[in-house]
Motif scaffolding. Structure first.
Motif, PDB file in Angstrom:
ATOM      1  N   SER A  86     -15.640   1.606   7.317  1.00  0.00           N
ATOM      2  CA  SER A  86     -14.211   1.449   7.585  1.00  0.00           C
ATOM      3  C   SER A  86     -13.900   0.245   8.449  1.00  0.00           C
ATOM      4  O   SER A  86     -12.799  -0.303   8.369  1.00  0.00           O
ATOM      5  CB  SER A  86     -13.646   2.708   8.256  1.00  0.00           C
ATOM      6  OG  SER A  86     -12.241   2.600   8.391  1.00  0.00           O
ATOM      7  N   VAL A  90     -10.224  -5.736   4.816  1.00  0.00           N
ATOM      8  CA  VAL A  90      -9.733  -4.845   3.767  1.00  0.00           C
ATOM      9  C   VAL A  90     -10.260  -5.214   2.382  1.00  0.00           C
ATOM     10  O   VAL A  90     -10.349  -4.358   1.487  1.00  0.00           O
ATOM     11  CB  VAL A  90      -8.187  -4.805   3.779  1.00  0.00           C
ATOM     12  CG1 VAL A  90      -7.603  -6.143   3.335  1.00  0.00           C
ATOM     13  CG2 VAL A  90      -7.650  -3.644   2.951  1.00  0.00           C
ATOM     14  N   ILE A 334     -10.113   0.068   8.248  1.00  0.00           N
ATOM     15  CA  ILE A 334      -9.401   0.243   6.981  1.00  0.00           C
ATOM     16  C   ILE A 334      -8.659   1.572   6.933  1.00  0.00           C
ATOM     17  O   ILE A 334      -7.540   1.659   6.413  1.00  0.00           O
ATOM     18  CB  ILE A 334     -10.378   0.122   5.796  1.00  0.00           C
ATOM     19  CG1 ILE A 334     -10.907  -1.319   5.703  1.00  0.00           C
ATOM     20  CG2 ILE A 334      -9.713   0.517   4.479  1.00  0.00           C
ATOM     21  CD1 ILE A 334     -11.941  -1.520   4.624  1.00  0.00           C
ATOM     22  N   TYR A 340      -4.101   2.491   2.948  1.00  0.00           N
ATOM     23  CA  TYR A 340      -5.240   3.410   2.803  1.00  0.00           C
ATOM     24  C   TYR A 340      -4.969   4.747   3.491  1.00  0.00           C
ATOM     25  O   TYR A 340      -5.331   5.811   2.964  1.00  0.00           O
ATOM     26  CB  TYR A 340      -6.514   2.755   3.353  1.00  0.00           C
ATOM     27  CG  TYR A 340      -7.121   1.796   2.353  1.00  0.00           C
ATOM     28  CD1 TYR A 340      -8.065   2.232   1.437  1.00  0.00           C
ATOM     29  CD2 TYR A 340      -6.714   0.471   2.291  1.00  0.00           C
ATOM     30  CE1 TYR A 340      -8.606   1.369   0.494  1.00  0.00           C
ATOM     31  CE2 TYR A 340      -7.242  -0.401   1.352  1.00  0.00           C
ATOM     32  CZ  TYR A 340      -8.193   0.049   0.454  1.00  0.00           C
ATOM     33  OH  TYR A 340      -8.714  -0.795  -0.494  1.00  0.00           O
TER      34      TYR A 340
END
Length: 388
Positions: A86, A90, A334, A340
């Motif tokens: 994460s 991105v 992210i 997301y």
């Protein structure tokens, strides 16, 4: 400090290092009239592959398109899952979505900023087709640990956007996993403006990527124009993309690649100087040096300890900006980005390592155009800003 007062000097977070060699290099493709993918791209690919110890390198428009190309060449698509740390830009997760696959996020090690193998292993299902191993800021992920916990049929794609020239246990980044993607964005150690590179060890994967990169054409434009029947168009038997690098970019990339090792050596020396110069600040944690390879030092990312820092990180960054010192968060988490978080019903606490990295990291200037005076100024301003 009065924010209207002009700072003593301005130190940017990153600046590309180019000179007359790059300027002169672009003349050849311009004068020859071959501006799109051609002989300079082929030469750049060959030199890059040799430098990183891989049989195949394919130049692309960006690292993002190289990541997408790698997954597409692996036939990853709807119904498949791709594990992504994460704490990364991105684009790493977006590449999976571009294929119609599902990015499955996992946590990171807050010390190295890289993928946590145990967290990645916990996300494996019977639909997992690949794992994105991000070498964040130029430090290679723990690839042996990752390979130990990931099933052998699951592909490992190195997101080596920051890691040109980095090594892991004697192996160059880009030659560790099944495929890798590099970036030549201006914030990277070497640049040609925009651009990327896909590396691969497998002949079949590379051949498929070669076709997909050029609209799905059976041969490249250079092959066709230099072939016996240049007036005939190639066959197009599958859907592809226009991910070709230009010869103008590649001409610059060829020159920059020759400087890569010198760039990294200087960055490593400066990084070690920073660690020593900032060692007495118990609230500012400098990045740990790897003991299993060579750090490429695309960025120098510190951690502002919220339990000890005299002021919050964002306030420190604002004060440094007023003093002419550019800083940035390391990158973003992210799972905390609106798209997301909304699409996959994620909350900040789902991945605490990535959450804390987003909130507490602070990149300070490190690049090959900085002087001794610039580095000394950055350190002095950190102290001044923190205790003003």
């Amino acid at each position: 400090m009065d924010t209207q007062v002009k700072p003593e000097r301005v130190v940017q977070i990153a600046l590309p290092f180019m000179g007359d060699e790059e300027w002169m290099a672009v003349r050849e493709p311009i004068e020859a009239g071959w501006l799109t993918q051609g002989p300079k791209v082929a030469a750049f690919e060959k030199d890059f592959a040799n430098r990183h110890g891989v049989p195949h390198a394919l130049a692309t428009t960006s690292c993002t398109t190289a990541l997408h190309l790698a997954l597409a060449a692996m036939d990853i698509g709807p119904g498949d899952e791709v594990i992504v740390p994460s704490f990364t830009w991105v684009a790493t997760a977006n590449a999976a979505l571009y294929c119609g696959a599902t990015p499955v996020l996992c946590d990171v090690d807050p010390i190295t900023f890289n993928i946590d193998p145990a967290s990645a292993a916990s996300k494996v299902t019977d639909r997992t087709k690949a794992v994105m191993a991000v070498h964040l800021f130029g430090r290679c992920a723990d690839m042996d640990a990752l390979k130990t916990v990931i099933p052998p049929h699951v592909k490992i794609v190195e997101d080596a956007a920051c890691a040109a020239g980095a090594t892991y246990k004697g192996i160059a980044a880009g030659a560790i996993g099944d495929a890798a993607a590099f970036s030549f964005h201006p914030r990277k150690s070497i640049t040609c403006g925009e651009g990327g590179m896909l590396t691969a060890k497998d002949d079949v994967l590379a051949a498929r990527a070669q076709v997909l990169r050029n609209h799905g054409a059976s041969v490249s434009e250079e092959q066709r124009h230099h072939g016996p029947q240049p007036w005939l168009l190639p066959a197009f038997d599958e859907l592809g993309y226009n991910y070709r690098m230009t010869d103008v970019q590649a001409a610059i990339g060829l020159v920059q690649l020759k400087k890569l090792d010198d760039f990294i050596s200087e960055r490593d020396r400066r990084a070690r100087w920073y660690a020593d110069a900032l060692s007495d600040l118990d609230w500012l944690h400098t990045p740990a040096l790897p003991n299993d390879g060579r750090h490429a030092w695309q960025a120098y990312v510190t951690i502002v300890d919220p339990s000890r820092a005299p002021i919050p990180r964002n306030e420190l960054m604002a004060r440094l900006h007023a003093r002419g010192v550019a800083t940035r968060p390391g990158t973003h988490a992210i799972h905390m980005l609106g798209y997301y978080a909304s699409r996959f019903a994620l909350s900040p606490d789902d991945f605490p390592g990535a959450r804390d990295c987003e909130r507490n990291t602070m990149a300070i200037p490190l690049h090959n155009r900085m002087t001794d005076e610039d580095y000394a100024y950055v350190v002095r301003m950190i102290r001044e800003a923190a205790y003003a």
